[in-house]
Design a protein around this motif. Sequence first.
Motif, mmCIF file in Angstrom:
data_model
loop_
_atom_site.group_PDB
_atom_site.id
_atom_site.type_symbol
_atom_site.label_atom_id
_atom_site.label_comp_id
_atom_site.label_asym_id
_atom_site.label_seq_id
_atom_site.Cartn_x
_atom_site.Cartn_y
_atom_site.Cartn_z
ATOM 1 N N ALA A 253 0.833 -1.205 0.000
ATOM 2 C CA ALA A 253 0.000 0.000 0.000
ATOM 3 C C ALA A 253 0.867 1.255 0.000
ATOM 4 C CB ALA A 253 -0.928 -0.013 1.208
ATOM 5 N N LYS A 254 1.934 1.281 0.770
ATOM 6 C CA LYS A 254 2.840 2.443 0.807
ATOM 7 C C LYS A 254 3.483 2.674 -0.555
ATOM 8 C CE LYS A 254 4.217 2.293 5.656
ATOM 9 N NZ LYS A 254 5.341 2.050 6.576
ATOM 10 N N GLN A 255 3.953 1.602 -1.193
ATOM 11 C CA GLN A 255 4.599 1.720 -2.501
ATOM 12 C C GLN A 255 3.615 2.210 -3.569
ATOM 13 O OE1 GLN A 255 7.774 1.392 -3.544
ATOM 14 N NE2 GLN A 255 8.361 1.216 -1.396
ATOM 15 N N VAL A 256 2.424 1.630 -3.558
ATOM 16 C CA VAL A 256 1.407 2.035 -4.533
ATOM 17 C C VAL A 256 1.033 3.498 -4.320
ATOM 18 C CG1 VAL A 256 -0.997 1.695 -5.257
ATOM 19 C CG2 VAL A 256 0.509 -0.281 -4.939
ATOM 20 N N ALA A 257 0.831 3.903 -3.074
ATOM 21 C CA ALA A 257 0.481 5.295 -2.777
ATOM 22 C C ALA A 257 1.590 6.244 -3.232
ATOM 23 C CB ALA A 257 0.218 5.457 -1.285
ATOM 24 N N LYS A 258 2.849 5.850 -3.066
ATOM 25 C CA LYS A 258 3.956 6.700 -3.501
ATOM 26 C C LYS A 258 3.962 6.841 -5.019
ATOM 27 C CE LYS A 258 8.922 7.443 -3.312
ATOM 28 N NZ LYS A 258 8.744 8.540 -4.196
ATOM 29 N N HIS A 259 3.779 5.735 -5.741
ATOM 30 C CA HIS A 259 3.737 5.798 -7.207
ATOM 31 C C HIS A 259 2.566 6.660 -7.683
ATOM 32 C CE1 HIS A 259 7.010 3.144 -8.323
ATOM 33 N NE2 HIS A 259 6.614 2.279 -7.405
ATOM 34 N N LEU A 260 1.403 6.470 -7.051
ATOM 35 C CA LEU A 260 0.230 7.282 -7.409
ATOM 36 C C LEU A 260 0.525 8.766 -7.189
ATOM 37 C CD1 LEU A 260 -2.617 5.236 -5.757
ATOM 38 C CD2 LEU A 260 -2.699 6.146 -8.027
ATOM 39 N N SER A 261 1.036 9.090 -6.032
ATOM 40 C CA SER A 261 1.321 10.476 -5.692
ATOM 41 C C SER A 261 2.325 11.094 -6.663
ATOM 42 C CB SER A 261 1.862 10.541 -4.263
ATOM 43 O OG SER A 261 2.209 11.856 -3.929
ATOM 44 N N ASP A 262 3.384 10.360 -6.980
ATOM 45 C CA ASP A 262 4.408 10.872 -7.902
ATOM 46 C C ASP A 262 3.821 11.136 -9.288
ATOM 47 O OD1 ASP A 262 6.245 10.658 -5.865
ATOM 48 O OD2 ASP A 262 7.206 8.845 -6.662
ATOM 49 N N GLN A 263 3.044 10.196 -9.806
ATOM 50 C CA GLN A 263 2.462 10.339 -11.145
ATOM 51 C C GLN A 263 1.480 11.510 -11.208
ATOM 52 O OE1 GLN A 263 3.218 8.489 -14.002
ATOM 53 N NE2 GLN A 263 4.891 7.806 -12.703
ATOM 54 N N GLU A 264 0.594 11.602 -10.220
ATOM 55 C CA GLU A 264 -0.410 12.663 -10.248
ATOM 56 C C GLU A 264 0.216 14.034 -9.974
ATOM 57 O OE1 GLU A 264 -3.945 11.807 -8.022
ATOM 58 O OE2 GLU A 264 -4.411 10.074 -9.278
ATOM 59 N N PHE A 265 1.235 14.092 -9.132
ATOM 60 C CA PHE A 265 1.919 15.358 -8.877
ATOM 61 C C PHE A 265 2.593 15.868 -10.152
ATOM 62 C CE2 PHE A 265 5.637 17.845 -7.595
ATOM 63 C CZ PHE A 265 5.027 18.822 -6.817
ATOM 64 N N THR A 266 3.276 14.974 -10.869
ATOM 65 C CA THR A 266 3.928 15.355 -12.126
ATOM 66 C C THR A 266 2.899 15.841 -13.143
ATOM 67 O OG1 THR A 266 5.706 13.780 -11.737
ATOM 68 C CG2 THR A 266 5.394 14.524 -14.009
ATOM 69 N N TYR A 267 1.784 15.128 -13.246
ATOM 70 C CA TYR A 267 0.714 15.524 -14.167
ATOM 71 C C TYR A 267 0.170 16.903 -13.805
ATOM 72 C CZ TYR A 267 -3.772 15.169 -16.683
ATOM 73 O OH TYR A 267 -4.857 15.389 -17.492
ATOM 74 N N GLN A 268 -0.053 17.143 -12.512
ATOM 75 C CA GLN A 268 -0.565 18.438 -12.077
ATOM 76 C C GLN A 268 0.428 19.555 -12.408
ATOM 77 O OE1 GLN A 268 -1.582 18.737 -7.930
ATOM 78 N NE2 GLN A 268 -2.343 20.813 -8.148
ATOM 79 N N GLU A 269 1.709 19.324 -12.199
ATOM 80 C CA GLU A 269 2.713 20.337 -12.539
ATOM 81 C C GLU A 269 2.711 20.635 -14.038
ATOM 82 O OE1 GLU A 269 6.372 18.778 -10.896
ATOM 83 O OE2 GLU A 269 6.278 20.308 -9.319
ATOM 84 N N GLU A 270 2.598 19.593 -14.866
ATOM 85 C CA GLU A 270 2.557 19.787 -16.319
ATOM 86 C C GLU A 270 1.316 20.579 -16.731
ATOM 87 O OE1 GLU A 270 2.790 15.844 -17.894
ATOM 88 O OE2 GLU A 270 4.888 15.596 -17.320
ATOM 89 N N LEU A 271 0.179 20.284 -16.107
ATOM 90 C CA LEU A 271 -1.041 21.038 -16.402
ATOM 91 C C LEU A 271 -0.897 22.503 -16.004
ATOM 92 C CD1 LEU A 271 -3.953 18.658 -15.339
ATOM 93 C CD2 LEU A 271 -3.432 19.482 -17.639
ATOM 94 N N GLN A 272 -0.341 22.745 -14.826
ATOM 95 C CA GLN A 272 -0.174 24.128 -14.368
ATOM 96 C C GLN A 272 0.734 24.905 -15.312
ATOM 97 O OE1 GLN A 272 1.066 23.389 -10.301
ATOM 98 N NE2 GLN A 272 -0.923 24.074 -9.548
ATOM 99 N N GLU A 273 1.807 24.299 -15.761
ATOM 100 C CA GLU A 273 2.721 24.972 -16.690
ATOM 101 C C GLU A 273 2.027 25.250 -18.023
ATOM 102 O OE1 GLU A 273 5.955 26.962 -17.957
ATOM 103 O OE2 GLU A 273 5.637 26.189 -15.943
#
Length: 126
Positions: free
Chosen positions: A64-84
Amino acid sequence: SSYWSGRWTSEWVLDNASNGSSLKGSCHVATHYYENGNVQFRSNRDFHIKDLGLKEGADPKEVAKQVAKHLSDQEFTYQEELQEALRDFSETTFKKLRRQLPLTQLTFPWKTGAASLAAELMARDK
């Protein structure tokens, strides 16, 4: 005055097969911006992480910790790309879409009967 609203929805599926674990997901983003007019923006992205590095029979809490970290990393990167992308859009394209003021830099007084005057002038020029 301007107003923002939006919605971010995600769906993720963990495939924990014997030959390795993978994570598939999708994000759907819808935003609405109002400032003397309506602008809507929608974006979708699919994700696929082939190998999470999880061992078969691993502790569920660790998985669960590993999956949550991967989810968080992917969605954070996507959000940064959208903001830019939206920042660039706001500074370039969005300004081109807006109605420009005439050379006098004054708005046209539509409510004062100037519209009928303009129509009369256009009819007279024909």
